[in-house]
Design an enzyme around this catalytic site. Structure first.
Site, mmCIF file in Angstrom:
data_model
loop_
_atom_site.group_PDB
_atom_site.id
_atom_site.type_symbol
_atom_site.label_atom_id
_atom_site.label_comp_id
_atom_site.label_asym_id
_atom_site.label_seq_id
_atom_site.Cartn_x
_atom_site.Cartn_y
_atom_site.Cartn_z
ATOM 1 N N ASP A 189 0.721 7.713 7.992
ATOM 2 C CA ASP A 189 -0.216 6.751 7.434
ATOM 3 C C ASP A 189 0.057 5.303 8.190
ATOM 4 O O ASP A 189 0.905 5.182 8.737
ATOM 5 C CB ASP A 189 -0.013 6.428 6.026
ATOM 6 C CG ASP A 189 -0.852 5.377 5.273
ATOM 7 O OD1 ASP A 189 -1.938 5.678 4.838
ATOM 8 O OD2 ASP A 189 -0.555 4.067 5.414
ATOM 9 N N GLU A 222 -1.323 1.249 8.776
ATOM 10 C CA GLU A 222 -1.844 0.019 8.367
ATOM 11 C C GLU A 222 -2.473 -0.713 9.648
ATOM 12 O O GLU A 222 -1.616 -0.666 10.495
ATOM 13 C CB GLU A 222 -0.915 -0.881 7.795
ATOM 14 C CG GLU A 222 -0.447 -0.095 6.269
ATOM 15 C CD GLU A 222 -1.447 0.308 5.347
ATOM 16 O OE1 GLU A 222 -2.559 -0.270 5.414
ATOM 17 O OE2 GLU A 222 -1.140 1.121 4.584
ATOM 18 N N HIS A 270 -1.179 0.629 0.191
ATOM 19 C CA HIS A 270 -1.521 -0.012 1.357
ATOM 20 C C HIS A 270 -0.331 -0.502 2.101
ATOM 21 O O HIS A 270 -0.204 -1.460 2.789
ATOM 22 C CB HIS A 270 -2.546 -1.171 1.137
ATOM 23 C CG HIS A 270 -3.811 -0.687 0.463
ATOM 24 N ND1 HIS A 270 -4.792 0.185 1.126
ATOM 25 C CD2 HIS A 270 -4.432 -0.867 -0.899
ATOM 26 C CE1 HIS A 270 -5.624 0.396 0.313
ATOM 27 N NE2 HIS A 270 -5.467 -0.106 -0.754
ATOM 28 N N ASP A 314 2.758 4.802 1.235
ATOM 29 C CA ASP A 314 1.490 5.600 1.339
ATOM 30 C C ASP A 314 1.970 6.840 1.935
ATOM 31 O O ASP A 314 1.424 7.954 1.311
ATOM 32 C CB ASP A 314 0.262 4.821 2.015
ATOM 33 C CG ASP A 314 -0.439 3.931 1.210
ATOM 34 O OD1 ASP A 314 0.100 3.672 -0.173
ATOM 35 O OD2 ASP A 314 -1.188 3.157 1.620
#
Length: 925
Positions: free
Chosen positions: A10, A12, A150, A155
């Site tokens: 994951d 960001e 998030h 996540d």
């Protein structure tokens, strides 16, 4: 579990586009080996640029937090090395994988290669009834821990657990289902076929687990038949203390409401005496439990069900899921309840199996079939509304809906609709919708008979449902879709298959197909002529256009009846030629293979659909009996002819409701009409009269507890411009300013209610372009994608959100607690005088000597206004403000009638600045 290593990733990022300079700010990788999470990697990354405010709010990652972190260049090789030889997993691989590969390339590091698994795609297949496939929504549904959405570390771990949950679900599926899934899995966008194959190997060697029944090779969940009707000697509690003791069992924090107990008594008296009442029960009284409790007791005593009808299927499901459970808890008895919807709400397993034999599947069709195969192992109802499918998948779902009651022998056992019908006779409560209830009038075999009472909730909507149930609609896109199913002779299409069958079994030659092609060309040519006429026509009325939406009455197309007649003639000629092919091949059905039989059934299905269209054409364009109907054309100038719709609707629905009531004359039952808005001050029988309810039927009103609205306030903004004296653009600028300032004062959590979709869109776009609310989630009906319920869910999930709504958001929307802080009314909700049905109703009133404004327009607007206020306070602990921007409420003589229709709440007539100061003081406290 196989011996591969799964790397669940994951990211960001500062945005969506690495090519435009967006960078990673956090990366997390969770490794799964042999079905277990073995190790985790998580790093903040310095993007070497500022993190946008919206991303900071979304991720809670600040510039300060990443300041001392390494840039991605410094860890790119480390990340690449870890991922080599793994199966790449992400919740939306299109984003995470492509972003990561782009960053590897920028840093001159070897990219990843191998198999990938997208858990969005996987979840859609294995959890086909989930309302949303966002990670946080799935985590909530599946009890997966997700401390902070998030954030890449949380996540990634949640996605890893989602993968493990999905793999466990795969292993519970029957071998036959897995075989059917595996066959289709190779056309998916990620490598899910390998997961299905591993599950298939496991299931083939496993001895545990029960078998599901099969319908022509398709496993489905069989639900035991109802054992019987729950009957009991349960006396109705006549004393208030007895009612209170019962109600306390259903509520963890019971709140005494005298009006609720009085309402219960009125329901009981009406059901027991076989009489009829109209009951207005506002929010705060406890209406649903108030009628369900006496209804359940009445059913126990009589041994017959009580029928509950409400406006939409969503409300139907809500009553079953929430309130019936509470009744069971209160009474300590298994009150049996059946939700009954129209047969088209249920899957036809026969049609589904037939399409599996012949469908030349697109990606959407393949995907939807896989979802349905999994869903069939879970669903107890067969209600296709449980499925969450794509737009393209919805077309497939529409083809497998149950259309008629003719069933083959093997279908009877597996027919969900019939199963629900059978359950009704064993139920204490039958919960249905207004449309289903009304359509019983035209059924040869009545569904609703031999019952002990009828409660019509949201009764003010019954009149609209009655009118809609008698509507006929022409949709250009729908017609073109049906025509295309029969008309295309491309290889693999249905017509091509029929030509092959004709040659194989008929030996009639190709002359019939020559005639068919000619008649199809004539039919489509005149159809296109009609579409061009409707597309190019410019309406006579100035007010018939709102933005790109254009509406005008069919009567404007003077002298076009001959074109409409030609269309019907050419269409019928084409249908005759189509039916020749059906009749010639039907006699050979027994000689055909199952797949060939399926092709013939599919052909006959679309022929029937076209015959229905032919009937609708005559009804809309050629029927002489138009006195009680109005017909109008709607179109969007941006998408012609695709947006063309023609609607024929009754001017009044009261005749239909009276016919419905007449059909109940032989049933000795009590009838209750109830809603939060059944009366208008100065005319308490306005709604009752529209419904055709006799003057002798009493109208009862029940008040919310005195303290219920203690935390509510009403603001009238007296320095707004008058829309009658400024241009629309000036008014929209003022509305946008009022919305922005209110948002700043309250922190969001606002409904902004419009009466015009055009004004809604322009206000939304102006605020969006200004970027003044760039840190807020702006959700706009008709602009943001998704259904009303999906938009509402998004609104609830964001702490800083504003929802712009029209029409359906004025009522039937429940947002309790702090999720809603204010409702802004942009304009008083009068119907547009140019709206076609309203204009026809107004003309009829004027012809009879009545005043269309005072007798129709004003009372309908007041009802809608009250419904809008009802969105604000849903429980006694709620706090909120009702903000009115339309100065007519203060400057027009009728304005007081709007305010008098609301509960007794303090009204403040102030400037926008003054209101903002008051709100800031309130929320700072």
């Amino acid at each position: 579990m196989d011996n591969r290593t799964y790397a669940v990733v994951d990211l960001e990022t500062t945005g969506h586009s690495p090519s435009r300079g967006d960078r990673i700010i956090q990366i997390a990788i969770v490794f799964i080996e042999n079905g277990t999470i073995t190790r985790q990697y998580a790093r903040f990354v310095n993007p070497e640029r500022e993190i946008p405010p919206f991303i900071q709010q979304l991720t809670a990652i600040t510039d300060k937090e990443v300041l001392s972190a390494p840039s991605f260049e410094k860890i790119a090789q480390e990340v690449s090395d870890m991922l080599q030889g793994t199966v790449f997993v992400a919740h939306n691989t299109d984003f995470d994988l492509s972003f990561l590969q782009s960053e590897f390339k920028r840093c001159n590091v070897a990219g990843w290669s191998g198999k990938k698994i997208d858990t969005v795609e996987l979840s859609k297949i294995l959890f086909p009834s989930s309302s949303s496939y966002r990670l946080q929504d799935l985590a909530e549904d599946l009890d997966i821990e997700l401390p902070a959405a998030h954030r890449a570390d949380d996540d990634a771990k949640a996605t890893a657990n989602l993968l493990l949950t999905a793999l466990s679900k795969l292993r519970t599926l029957p071998e036959e289902t897995l075989n059917l899934l595996h066959r289709r899995s190779f056309s998916l966008r990620s490598d899910i076929s390998t997961l299905i194959y591993e599950a298939l190997k496991h299931v083939r060697t496993s001895v545990s687990g029960g078998k599901l029944p099969l319908f022509r090779g398709i496993p489905y969940r069989n639900v035991p038949k109802p054992t019987g009707f729950v009957a009991a000697r349960f006396a109705y509690p006549t004393k208030d203390e007895e009612k209170i003791e019962l109600l306390k069992k259903g509520y963890s924090s019971f709140e005494y409401r005298k009006s609720q107990l009085s309402f219960m008594d009125a329901i009981w008296e009406t059901l027991s005496s076989h009489s009829e009442i109209v009951a207005e029960v506002p929010t705060g009284v406890g209406k649903t439990v108030g009628y369900l409790l006496p209804a359940a007791i009445r059913s126990y005593q009589t041994g017959k069900p009580v029928v509950i009808s409400t406006f939409t299927n969503h409300l139907v499901d809500q009553i079953l899921e929430d309130e019936v459970k509470r009744i069971r808890k209160i009474l300590g008895i298994d009150c049996t309840a059946t939700v009954l919807k129209g047969k088209e709400q249920y899957i036809s397993l026969g049609k589904f199996e037939e399409l599996l034999r012949i469908t030349d599947e697109s990606y959407d069709e393949t995907f939807t079939i896989m979802q349905i195969l999994v869903w069939l192992t879970d669903t107890e109802t067969g209600d296709v509304n449980e499925l969450n499918v794509s737009g393209g998948g919805q077309l497939f779902v529409d083809r497998i809906r149950k259309r008629n009651n003719r069933l083959r022998e093997d279908e009877r056992v597996a027919d969900y609709h019939q199963r629900v019908m059978d359950a009704c006779s064993h139920s204490n409560l039958i919960i249905t919708n207004h449309s289903m209830l009304l359509s019983d009038v035209n059924r040869e075999q009545k569904i609703f008979h031999d019952f002990s009472g009828l409660i019509i909730d949201e009764a003010h909507q019954f009149i609209h449902t009655a009118a809609n149930s008698n509507e006929t609609v022409f949709s250009y896109m729908n017609w073109k879709y049906v025509m295309g199913q029969l008309g295309s002779d491309a290889v693999g299409q249905l017509l091509h298959q029929m030509m092959k069958l004709h040659r194989k079994f008929g030996n009639y030659g190709n002359q019939v197909f020559g005639k068919l092609a000619l008649s199809y060309e004539q039919f489509t040519t005149v159809f296109d002529d009609v579409a061009a006429l409707l597309s190019n026509h410019r309406p006579q009325m100035k007010g018939s256009q709102q933005g790109n939406r254009v509406v005008f009455g069919l009567e404007e197309l003077v002298g076009k009846d001959s074109l409409f007649s030609t269309m019907a003639e050419k269409m019928n000629g084409y249908i005759e030629n189509v039916q020749i092919i059906s009749s010639r091949l039907e006699v050979h059905r027994d000689k055909m293979s199952p797949k060939e039989q399926a092709f013939l059934s599919e052909w006959e299905y679309w022929v029937r659909e076209l015959q229905i269209k032919a009937g609708e054409w005559v009804e809309i364009f050629l029927d002489d009996e138009k006195r009680n109907f109005t017909i109008w054309i709607e179109k969007d100038k941006r998408s012609l002819p695709g947006s063309l719709t023609v609607v024929k609707s009754p001017v009044e629905g009261s005749a239909i409701t009276r016919e419905f009531m007449q059909s109940l004359k032989d049933e000795k039952i009590g009838i209750i009409w109830t809603s939060a808005t059944m009366t208008i001050n100065q005319d308490e029988r306005f709604v009752s009269r529209q419904l055709g309810i006799a003057e002798s039927v009493p109208v009862l009103t029940f008040e919310a507890p005195a303290h219920f609205y203690d935390n509510a306030g009403i603001f009238i903004i007296d320095d707004m411009p008058s829309i009658q004296h400024v241009s629309q653009s000036e008014y929209i600028e003022a509305v946008a300013d009022a919305v922005v300032q209110t948002v700043f004062a309250t922190g969001g959590r606002l409904f902004v209610l419009f009466t015009s979709q055009d004004m809604l869109r322009k206000t939304y776009e102006l605020i969006l372009e200004s970027e003044l609310l760039k840190d807020y989630a702006l959700i706009a009906q008709g602009v943001s994608s998704g259904s009303r319920m999906k938009l509402l869910k998004s609104f609830r999930q964001f702490e800083k959100s504003i929802l712009f709504g029209t029409n359906s958001f004025w009522e039937g929307v429940d947002v309790p607690g702090e999720a809603l802080s204010a409702v802004i009314i942009v304009r008083l909700p009068f119907s547009s005088p140019d709206e076609v049905v309203f204009k026809a109703r107004a003309a009829r009133l004027a012809a009879s000597g009545s005043n269309p404004f005072t007798d129709l327009s004003l009372p309908e607007a007041i009802l809608r206004f009250r419904q809008g206020f009802g969105r604000l306070i849903r429980s006694s602990g709620d706090r909120g403000y009702f903000i009115i921007l339309d100065r007519r409420i203060d400057t027009k003589s009728y304005g007081k009638r709007f305010l008098n229709a609301l509960p007794s709440v303090p009204v403040h007539k102030v400037s926008l600045e003054h209101m903002v100061n008051e709100l800031e003081d309130c929320y700072n406290k």
